[in-house]
Each structure stands twice: as C-alpha cells, then as structure tokens.
Write a protein that holds these residues in place. Structure first.
Motif, PDB file in Angstrom:
ATOM      1  N   GLN A  24      44.172  55.502  63.919  1.00 29.95           N
ATOM      2  CA  GLN A  24      43.210  55.666  63.047  1.00 29.95           C
ATOM      3  C   GLN A  24      42.915  55.070  61.929  1.00 29.95           C
ATOM      4  N   SER A  25      41.532  55.635  61.420  1.00 25.12           N
ATOM      5  CA  SER A  25      40.431  54.727  60.894  1.00 25.12           C
ATOM      6  C   SER A  25      38.924  55.565  60.028  1.00 25.12           C
ATOM      7  N   LEU A  70      39.052  58.234  64.851  1.00 23.00           N
ATOM      8  CA  LEU A  70      37.339  58.140  63.774  1.00 23.00           C
ATOM      9  C   LEU A  70      36.626  58.968  63.470  1.00 23.00           C
ATOM     10  N   PRO A  71      37.375  59.773  62.346  1.00 22.07           N
ATOM     11  CA  PRO A  71      37.020  60.839  61.619  1.00 22.07           C
ATOM     12  C   PRO A  71      36.583  61.169  60.148  1.00 22.07           C
ATOM     13  N   VAL A 101      37.478  59.035  69.780  1.00 24.84           N
ATOM     14  CA  VAL A 101      36.370  60.043  69.140  1.00 24.84           C
ATOM     15  C   VAL A 101      35.955  59.230  68.061  1.00 24.84           C
ATOM     16  N   ILE A 102      35.357  60.627  67.573  1.00 24.22           N
ATOM     17  CA  ILE A 102      34.194  60.340  66.499  1.00 24.22           C
ATOM     18  C   ILE A 102      34.110  61.297  65.757  1.00 24.22           C
ATOM     19  N   ALA A 103      35.084  62.631  64.829  1.00 24.32           N
ATOM     20  CA  ALA A 103      33.748  63.094  64.043  1.00 24.32           C
ATOM     21  C   ALA A 103      33.566  63.031  62.489  1.00 24.32           C
ATOM     22  N   ALA A 104      32.173  63.177  63.232  1.00 27.71           N
ATOM     23  CA  ALA A 104      31.550  62.486  61.865  1.00 27.71           C
ATOM     24  C   ALA A 104      31.611  63.544  60.520  1.00 27.71           C
ATOM     25  N   GLU A 180      48.380  67.282  71.435  1.00 26.99           N
ATOM     26  CA  GLU A 180      47.030  67.947  71.075  1.00 26.99           C
ATOM     27  C   GLU A 180      46.614  67.396  69.852  1.00 26.99           C
ATOM     28  N   LEU A 181      45.691  66.878  69.840  1.00 28.69           N
ATOM     29  CA  LEU A 181      44.897  65.963  68.140  1.00 28.69           C
ATOM     30  C   LEU A 181      44.474  66.873  67.984  1.00 28.69           C
ATOM     31  N   LEU A 182      43.832  66.793  66.429  1.00 25.69           N
ATOM     32  CA  LEU A 182      42.553  67.060  65.806  1.00 25.69           C
ATOM     33  C   LEU A 182      42.379  65.969  64.875  1.00 25.69           C
ATOM     34  N   CYS A 183      41.194  65.891  64.698  1.00 29.93           N
ATOM     35  CA  CYS A 183      40.102  64.734  64.763  1.00 29.93           C
ATOM     36  C   CYS A 183      39.075  66.114  63.270  1.00 29.93           C
TER      37      CYS A 183
END
Length: 406
Positions: A24-25, A70-71, A101-104, A180-183
C-alpha cells in the motif's frame, strides 16, 4: 548531498496459506513544489520522490505481493508535466504482472481529461508510455475488481467540488470472495490539526461494511485502525515532498486474512532519509541575540544538512524591536525549514495611556473594561478584551484603523 540506500524491514518471504500480501502506498503528489527549499534542494527532493516511486515495483517483487493498492493523490494536480506523468506510468507498468488498483484522490480526481483516463493517455502523440492491462483505475462510481481468491472495491473522486462528500455513500457491501479489500481516499476518524478533512468517515461506518481491510489515502502519516484484535484499515504515509513537518514518508506491506490483519503481519517502514525535527526558541525583551539562540538550539538538537526543521519562535518582545530572523540565514543550517513566528508584543501600557491621543484613549478604555471584568470574575470577558486590546494596538501601530470612542 549523497543519496542513502533504502533500508527495508525483515519481512518473511512466504505468506501463510489463505492470506494475501498487499503493498500500500499513496499521496505521492508528483509535480508538487517542495516548500521552504532552495531551487537546488527542491530539485533534489523532486528527483528523490521519483526515485522512491521507481523503487516500489522492486519492493513489491522482492516481497512477492499479490496486489498493490494506491488510494489517491499520486499527482499534485492536472498541471503535472507530461514527462513526470510518463515517468509515473512507467513505474506503474513496472509492477506487472502484479495487479495495481488506483482510487484517485482530491488532488487528482478521475474525470475524462485526467491523467487516469487510459484512452486519453493512449492517444497522446508525445506519450512514451501507456497504462498496462494489470492497472485498474476506478472511475467516479464504485467498482469491484475480482482476482483469484480476493477482490478490491474502489471509487475515485469525481471532482474537487465533492471533496467533503461522505466517502462511504453508496459503497456496496462486501462480496463473497474469501478476502475483500476496500481502497479509498478520505479522512478516517479525527485528523490532527492542520490536516484538511476530505470524504469524512468514522470507524463504525467503515467497519460495519465488513471488508477485511481498507487501504486509506489522504492522511500523510502512518497509522493503523483496529477492529477487535485485527487491523482493519490503515494509512501508509506519503511519498510527498511538501511541508515535511505535517507528513511522514512510508510504505505499508501487510498480510490480509479473512477478518483483518494480525498486527505482527503488518510492516510499515519509511523510505525517507530526512528527519523532521521540531525546535522551539523563546525570546524575551532582549532579541539582539536571537540568531545565536537559534543556532545553539540547532546544535543542541543535532540538526544536520539532511534534516527538516519546524522552528517555532515564542515569547514577548517590544513592538518595533523584534525582527524574525532572515530565513535564508537559518535555512543554510538544515535541508528544509518552516518558521512559525508566535512572538507577541510586550506593551508598556502606562506609557501608552499618557496624553489624549487616539492610542491613549483606546488603551485606557480597554484597560478599564478589563479591570471591571476581573473584578466580576469573568475570565472569558478578560481574555476577549485582552485579545481585542492586543490586536487593536497592533493595528493602531500600523495605522490600519482609527479608534472612535463612544
């Protein structure tokens, strides 16, 4: 200035069956201008940030992670140079075949013209790189990306205008994958003073969704949020080169199992070779020796040219005699510097009340009201009137207001 090697923690090479390993970063803020640095040092920090970004794929492969989360806030804004955008995309492609997985975030929201629009980057005639198929970028709606034995649910910010929208609005409940993951990019719990609240949420709101782990972005310090005896959410820190006194560079690697992360299976480590040091210097009526006081404080604290310093100057001094030190004189003692001048004027009220000037009438009026409040035992009124006297005098000294007594 020499570049130091990144020291990685001792992480087991194997993962327990039934768990997945996550890197995670977040909050790289590529394109941001470092504050309180000379041009040469600012360029050094910009280059160092990109070097950290380049190191992440190597770290992911070294520790055999299953997914990279990458949140948000990878870019400072949409004004980032195409050269830096291409550099970031190349680094993201270097994770392949590990899914990313990117969440801007609020600085780099997803929309049609953003850096995250794969179709846009693919059409750029001067682009040297495009996003690979292993990179999953969430749009403005909640999306669920399914992988072998785990899934990631994420959503990008739609626009800066919605940065105060509750982050968990419309989020789907967990699916039926083993893990199950949340970002998400947002503010979990109460943030420290000075941190902007973006997409606020509480632990209760988040944990009732029953995701095994939530990767958070926005808060620039490493932290963990427990649900029972397991870590259920956390911030990895920032790779940013912004105001270093409010942040902490870092990366998180964790082994997620159904129900969360065992504390001993979470490794948070810093990539930054610079310390962040807080120094307080208190002045008195004699401020002539202030520079020497600051230098002595730096020496006592062991400040070096690799350190960031948050210098706070407090105390009271006669108005007109106190001058804050020249930043360039102090900045040479460290790598980066923030100065917070909290020095208050030390007023000679007896002298100020002499005569019938506007200043004298103002001071006498406020002093009488303060004494009345003291006799009544009204501490709140004493503070309010004292503050009004202090601020009013400063304004009068600068000819910014004209006092007209009733």
């Amino acid at each position: 200035m020499k570049t130091k090697e990144i020291v990685l923690p001792d992480i087991p090479a194997t993962v327990t069956p039934g768990t997945i390993r996550v890197l995670q970063s977040s909050d790289w803020h590529i394109g941001a201008e470092p504050s309180m640095l000379t041009d040469t040092r600012a360029q050094s920090r910009r280059e160092e940030l990109l070097r950290y970004v380049d190191e992440l794929p190597k770290i992911a492969r070294k520790f055999r992670v299953d997914v990279v989360l990458l949140p948000g806030d990878l870019f400072q804004n949409e004004d980032v140079s195409l050269k830096d955008v291409d550099h970031a995309i190349a680094a993201l492609n270097a994770f392949a075949p590990i899914p990313v997985v990117i969440a801007a975030g609020n600085h780099d929201p997803f929309y049609l013209l953003s850096h995250y629009n794969k179709q846009l980057t693919a059409k750029r005639s001067n682009s040297t790189s495009v996003y690979g198929d292993h990179i999953y970028i969430a749009s403005g709606e909640w999306q669920r990306f399914e992988f072998y034995e785990f899934a990631v649910t994420a959503r990008s910010f739609v626009s800066q205008a919605k940065k105060t929208e509750p982050a968990l609005t419309g989020v789907p409940r967990r699916g039926d994958s083993p893990i199950e993951l949340l970002c998400i990019h947002g503010s979990l719990g109460t943030l420290p003073e000075g941190q902007d609240t973006v997409a606020p949420m509480t632990e209760g709101e988040l944990f009732k969704l029953q995701y095994d782990y939530t990767a958070m972005g926005h808060f620039h310090r490493q932290s963990k949020h427990l649900r029972g005896d397991k870590i259920a959410a956390g911030y990895s820190g920032s790779l940013a080169v912004l105001r270093k006194n409010s942040g902490e560079t870092g990366v998180t690697i964790l082994d997620v199992e159904p129900g969360g992360v065992a504390p001993e299976r979470c490794w948070q480590f810093s990539l930054d070779r610079c310390r962040v040091m807080k120094i307080v210097v208190e002045v008195n009526s004699d401020t002539s020796d202030l520079m020497n006081m600051i230098k002595e404080s730096f020496a006592t604290a062991g400040v070096t040219s690799d350190d960031y310093v948050r210098l706070t100057i407090t105390g009271r001094a006669p108005l007109g005699r106190f001058q804050a030190p020249r930043l360039e004189d102090v900045a040479e003692l460290c790598f980066g510097l923030d100065v917070d001048n909290q020095v208050q004027p030390d007023w000679d009220f007896d002298a100020l009340m002499q005569g019938s000037t506007t200043e004298a009438v103002f001071v006498k009026n406020l002093r009488d009201r303060i004494r009345d409040a003291e006799q009544r035992g009204d501490a709140a009124a004493v503070k309010l009137l004292s503050d009004a006297l202090d601020i009013g005098l400063q304004a009068l000294k600068r000819n910014k207001i004209e006092y007209l007594p009733k």
